[in-house]
Design an enzyme around this catalytic site. Structure first.
Site, short mmCIF file in Angstrom:
data_model
loop_
_atom_site.label_atom_id
_atom_site.label_comp_id
_atom_site.label_asym_id
_atom_site.label_seq_id
_atom_site.Cartn_x
_atom_site.Cartn_y
_atom_site.Cartn_z
N GLU A 95 0.79 -1.24 0.00
CA GLU A 95 0.00 0.00 0.00
C GLU A 95 0.81 1.29 0.00
O GLU A 95 0.79 2.07 0.96
CB GLU A 95 -0.96 0.00 1.20
CG GLU A 95 -1.91 -1.17 1.21
CD GLU A 95 -2.86 -1.15 2.40
OE1 GLU A 95 -2.63 -0.37 3.33
OE2 GLU A 95 -3.81 -1.93 2.40
N GLU B 218 -6.03 -8.35 0.51
CA GLU B 218 -6.67 -7.95 1.78
C GLU B 218 -8.09 -7.51 1.50
O GLU B 218 -8.36 -6.81 0.52
CB GLU B 218 -5.98 -6.75 2.44
CG GLU B 218 -4.69 -7.05 3.12
CD GLU B 218 -4.07 -5.80 3.78
OE1 GLU B 218 -4.83 -4.89 4.18
OE2 GLU B 218 -2.84 -5.75 3.85
O1 IFM Z 1 -4.47 -3.15 9.11
C1 IFM Z 1 -4.35 -2.64 7.83
C2 IFM Z 1 -3.21 -3.27 7.08
O2 IFM Z 1 -2.01 -3.14 7.76
C3 IFM Z 1 -3.05 -2.64 5.72
N1 IFM Z 1 -4.31 -2.61 5.01
C4 IFM Z 1 -5.46 -2.15 5.70
C5 IFM Z 1 -5.60 -2.85 7.02
C6 IFM Z 1 -6.86 -2.35 7.75
O3 IFM Z 1 -6.77 -1.01 8.01
#
Ligand code: IFM
Length: 439
Positions: free
Chosen positions: A164, A338
């Protein structure tokens, strides 16, 4: 009418995702640990000191993966743990990570390893951190990536370079991430350094393991103008979309950094696309901070403020994000690396899961080469500036006793993984239309 079958392609990977700093405990040599020491930086004064003590309890945690019929798992290796000082490798720590990978393989679980998930070593940060793109500075990351790649040789690992980029950038736009500065110029410079770190990771791992599969992980923000009829809202939405999404896509496709200069090696430096998807963003100069991540009246189960963080679910956004990735990178395999929700309302988490999987399935039906799905997260963990309040886990954490308890959502996800499909009972419980924000 017969119920629609939501079966996923053969060989689909079902996993959960975690990150070292959020679960391991004991990571005191990175920029996040430093940030945590600032009064007021983390909600309720929480600290990652112990987190889920996963560093010591990883075997128990991986046993849950087997119970949940998982065939994949995404984790990160903490750079500051392996290199607490420049050039000094902590071999014991490396051995522990190797043992983790071996434990996963013993359980027939495919490891996805992230090389940089938000944190950088304190010593590297002090040398300019993400604002320094000099070759000798990036070479430290190259050393780390090469060490990890060589240590994991022959272990069937899939690689994620940087997690990210656009969210790490928020450290230069908001107070929620270190270094909590506010400068568009620095934010753009950080994006460029992160793209350079991605290229460094890709090149180092490919050099060590030429056959390996390596991909960037991008958190796609669905950016919309608050008022689609307003010229100014539409222009702002385009600019924000470029900052958060377009600049990353363009970098991978053309090798150009945010200011247009080319970075050798960046073009084409991803074998697959890792998509993280959570929410939407409505933008307008008329909004406080110019952005909102929930409509004024979200439903969101018991909680009005979805996710405790104020994110309203947008399942259809996952479908749109997958379609956009497929359009930007035709023919490229995609993994949802994710997707999840921070909530105490586990029924809402189950609905969220089912709704999003329906949309992932729709993308597959449309021909998107989606190969796997990783729920965020295996267990509740240290949610950065939100501390422990926001619970994203399929497993409930009692942080006082370190007791793990499986949630109903965990049971459901286990069944989905086992069947490679959404089970009929879940479709019955969460029937009909997916949740739609009232834009
Ligand atoms: O917890 C985070 C993760 O570290 C990165 N993506 C989003 C998740 C939720 O906020």
């Amino acid at each position: 009418m017969a119920q629609k079958e939501y079966a996923f392609p053969k060989g689909f990977l079902w996993g959960t995702a975690t990150a070292a700093h959020q679960i391991e405990g004991g990571n005191r040599n990175n920029n996040w640990w430093e940030f945590e020491q600032r009064p007021g930086a983390i909600r309720n004064g929480d600290s990652s000191a112990k987190a889920c003590d996963h560093w010591n309890l990883y075997k128990k945690d991986f046993a849950w993966l087997t119970k949940l019929h998982q065939n994949a798992y995404r984790m990160s290796v903490e750079w500051s743990r392996l290199y607490p000082e420049p050039g000094r490798l902590d071999r014991k720590a490396l051995d522990r990570y190797v043992a983790m990978i071996d434990e996963l393989r013993k359980r027939k679980i495919t490891p996805f390893v992230t090389l940089l998930h938000f944190t950088v070593p304190t010593w590297w940060d002090r040398q300019g951190g993400l604002l320094n793109r000099r070759r000798e500075h990036l070479a430290h990351f190259e050393e780390f990536c090469t060490t990890v790649a060589e240590a994991f040789r022959g272990k069937g690992v899939y690689w994620n370079t940087i997690n990210e980029i656009s969210i790490v950038m928020l450290g230069y736009l908001t107070d929620e991430f270190p270094p909590a500065e506010k400068s568009f110029l620095k934010a753009a410079r950080a994006v460029n350094t992160l793209l350079a770190l991605h290229e460094t990771a890709y090149r180092s791992v490919k050099r060590a393991l030429p056959d390996s599969k390596i991909g960037l992980v991008h958190n796609m923000q669905m950016v919309q103008p608050l008022d689609p009829r307003s010229l100014s809202d539409r222009a702002l939405a385009r600019a924000v979309d470029f900052l958060f999404n377009g600049s990353i896509f363009r970098g991978l496709k053309t090798g150009r950094l945010i200011h247009g200069k080319r970075l050798p090696g960046l073009r084409g430096s991803t074998d697959f696309f890792g998509l993280n998807f959570y929410n939407f963003m409505q933008v307008s100069r008329s909004l406080p901070d110019m952005v909102r991540t929930a409509t004024p009246d979200p439903t969101c189960g018991e909680e009005k403020l979805c996710a405790g963080i104020g994110w309203e679910p947008y399942p259809e956004g996952l479908y749109l994000a997958l379609k956009r990735v497929a359009a930007e990178f035709p023919g490229m395999p995609v993994y949802v690396t994710e997707n999840g929700i921070g909530t105490d309302d586990d029924a809402w988490r189950r609905r969220y899961l089912v709704d999003h999987l329906k949309m992932a399935h729709r993308a597959v039906e449309d021909g998107v080469d989606l190969r796997g799905f990783f729920h965020w997260s295996l267990m509740d963990n240290f949610e950065w500036a939100q501390g422990y309040m926001s619970r994203f886990g399929l497993i409930n954490m009692d942080y006082r006793t370190q007791k793990r308890t499986l949630r109903e959502s965990g049971r459901l996800y286990g069944e989905i993984s086992l069947r490679n499909a959404i089970p009929p009972a879940a479709l019955k419980k969460f029937p009909g239309d997916i949740y739609r924000p009232r834009f």
